[in-house]
Scaffold this motif. Structure first.
Motif, PDB file in Angstrom:
ATOM      1  N   GLU A 155       0.835  -1.200   0.000  1.00  0.00           N
ATOM      2  CA  GLU A 155       0.000   0.000   0.000  1.00  0.00           C
ATOM      3  C   GLU A 155       0.875   1.257   0.000  1.00  0.00           C
ATOM      4  O   GLU A 155       1.758   1.403   0.847  1.00  0.00           O
ATOM      5  CB  GLU A 155      -0.929  -0.003   1.213  1.00  0.00           C
ATOM      6  N   GLU A 156       0.636   2.130  -0.979  1.00  0.00           N
ATOM      7  CA  GLU A 156       1.431   3.349  -1.130  1.00  0.00           C
ATOM      8  C   GLU A 156       0.512   4.564  -1.044  1.00  0.00           C
ATOM      9  O   GLU A 156      -0.536   4.624  -1.697  1.00  0.00           O
ATOM     10  CB  GLU A 156       2.135   3.356  -2.495  1.00  0.00           C
ATOM     11  N   TYR A 157       0.934   5.550  -0.242  1.00  0.00           N
ATOM     12  CA  TYR A 157       0.164   6.795  -0.132  1.00  0.00           C
ATOM     13  C   TYR A 157       0.124   7.509  -1.476  1.00  0.00           C
ATOM     14  O   TYR A 157       1.118   7.569  -2.194  1.00  0.00           O
ATOM     15  CB  TYR A 157       0.805   7.706   0.915  1.00  0.00           C
ATOM     16  N   TRP A 158      -1.052   8.052  -1.851  1.00  0.00           N
ATOM     17  CA  TRP A 158      -1.196   8.781  -3.106  1.00  0.00           C
ATOM     18  C   TRP A 158      -1.477  10.261  -2.850  1.00  0.00           C
ATOM     19  O   TRP A 158      -0.709  11.133  -3.236  1.00  0.00           O
ATOM     20  CB  TRP A 158      -2.315   8.153  -3.943  1.00  0.00           C
ATOM     21  N   LYS A 159      -2.582  10.573  -2.150  1.00  0.00           N
ATOM     22  CA  LYS A 159      -2.931  11.970  -1.948  1.00  0.00           C
ATOM     23  C   LYS A 159      -3.935  12.102  -0.809  1.00  0.00           C
ATOM     24  O   LYS A 159      -4.537  11.120  -0.363  1.00  0.00           O
ATOM     25  CB  LYS A 159      -3.527  12.579  -3.217  1.00  0.00           C
ATOM     26  N   THR A 160      -4.103  13.341  -0.352  1.00  0.00           N
ATOM     27  CA  THR A 160      -5.099  13.663   0.673  1.00  0.00           C
ATOM     28  C   THR A 160      -5.901  14.872   0.195  1.00  0.00           C
ATOM     29  O   THR A 160      -5.342  15.804  -0.374  1.00  0.00           O
ATOM     30  CB  THR A 160      -4.415  14.002   2.013  1.00  0.00           C
ATOM     31  N   TYR A 161      -7.206  14.836   0.406  1.00  0.00           N
ATOM     32  CA  TYR A 161      -8.030  16.000   0.098  1.00  0.00           C
ATOM     33  C   TYR A 161      -9.180  16.060   1.096  1.00  0.00           C
ATOM     34  O   TYR A 161      -9.444  15.105   1.828  1.00  0.00           O
ATOM     35  CB  TYR A 161      -8.549  15.952  -1.346  1.00  0.00           C
ATOM     36  N   VAL A 162      -9.852  17.200   1.128  1.00  0.00           N
ATOM     37  CA  VAL A 162     -10.987  17.386   2.028  1.00  0.00           C
ATOM     38  C   VAL A 162     -12.269  17.310   1.215  1.00  0.00           C
ATOM     39  O   VAL A 162     -12.430  18.025   0.220  1.00  0.00           O
ATOM     40  CB  VAL A 162     -10.894  18.739   2.764  1.00  0.00           C
TER      41      VAL A 162
END
Length: 256
Positions: A155-162
């Motif tokens: 599992e690889e982090y891609w992005k964060t948004y609200v």
């Protein structure tokens, strides 16, 4: 495009939240539209991310997609703006449209959803059939670089948004594996929804498979399906493709 490979498109609202902000291809498409004239066909149009901006500039558009949910959301958005766009639910590999066009495009790397040689050929044949002689077909596809294909299967982090509606923080990660024999990358996307206290309140997992095509392979495929390649760019700014590109943007013309 097979509906079996459509989990990412079953929720058009989520799709727009994560993709509607992407606009770098719109200026390029508008310039192409000005040169070609006539009705424009957006193949695999989704919720109209690229269809609606061109219609707002006064061009006549037909948007085609196989996913009912996406087409219905596109219709709703266009109606809200009072735009006259013809939306059609059709399989893009067997298009049956009421006209031919001088300009057809498919963006958002939609070409990668056609997973077999036969499906790719049917798509290109279908597009070619609906192009006028010397008509232009524009599409993009991710460049099959080692960095793109050989991602770790963890599992690889891609992005964060609200999320603008719930105000939850959405942390998006992916797991990928590449099938070298079939040139298909299998992606699992994991979305973790956290409230403003950082507590996990929901999780959504979707799967999708994408076919990668190498440049020499694409050249032969396009030629055999009635196209001449005019340009290959590495981005929508029109820069030439290089070995370290992340994307391939093709501008093709129907052969006489």
């Amino acid at each position: 495009m097979l509906l079996a490979n459509s989990e990412e498109y079953n929720d058009p609202i989520l799709y727009d939240k994560e993709n509607e902000a992407f606009q770098s291809d719109i200026s390029f498409l508008l310039e192409m539209a000005k040169k070609q004239g006539g009705v424009i066909i957006d193949v695999a149009c989704g919720t109209g991310r690229a269809t609606i901006p061109l219609a707002k500039e006064g061009f006549q558009l037909i948007g085609v997609d196989i996913h009912s949910e996406m087409i219905n959301e596109a219709k709703r958005k266009a109606a809200k703006l009072d735009l006259q766009i013809e939306w059609l639910k059709q399989d893009c590999t067997i298009l049956n449209l009421p006209c031919k066009s001088n300009f057809i495009y498919t963006v958002g790397n939609s070409f990668q959803h056609f997973l077999t040689n036969e499906a790719q050929d049917r798509l290109l044949t279908s597009v070619n059939k609906h192009l006028e002689i010397d008509g232009v077909f524009v599409f993009n596809i991710r460049f099959p670089s080692p960095e793109e294909l050989l991602q770790p299967s963890t599992e690889e982090y891609w992005k964060t948004y609200v999320d603008p509606e719930t105000h939850n923080t959405v942390v998006v990660s992916t797991i990928s594996s590449y099938d070298s024999l079939r040139q298909i990358q299998h992606y699992t996307t994991i979305r973790k929804y956290k409230n403003n206290q950082g507590v996990l309140v929901d999780e959504k997992i979707t799967n999708i498979s994408l076919r990668y095509v190498f440049p020499q392979e694409m050249e032969r495929m396009l030629f055999s399906n009635g196209f001449e390649i005019e340009h290959i760019y590495k981005d929508w700014a029109g820069n030439p493709i290089t070995n370290d590109s992340y994307e391939m943007i093709y501008v093709c013309k129907k052969k006489k």
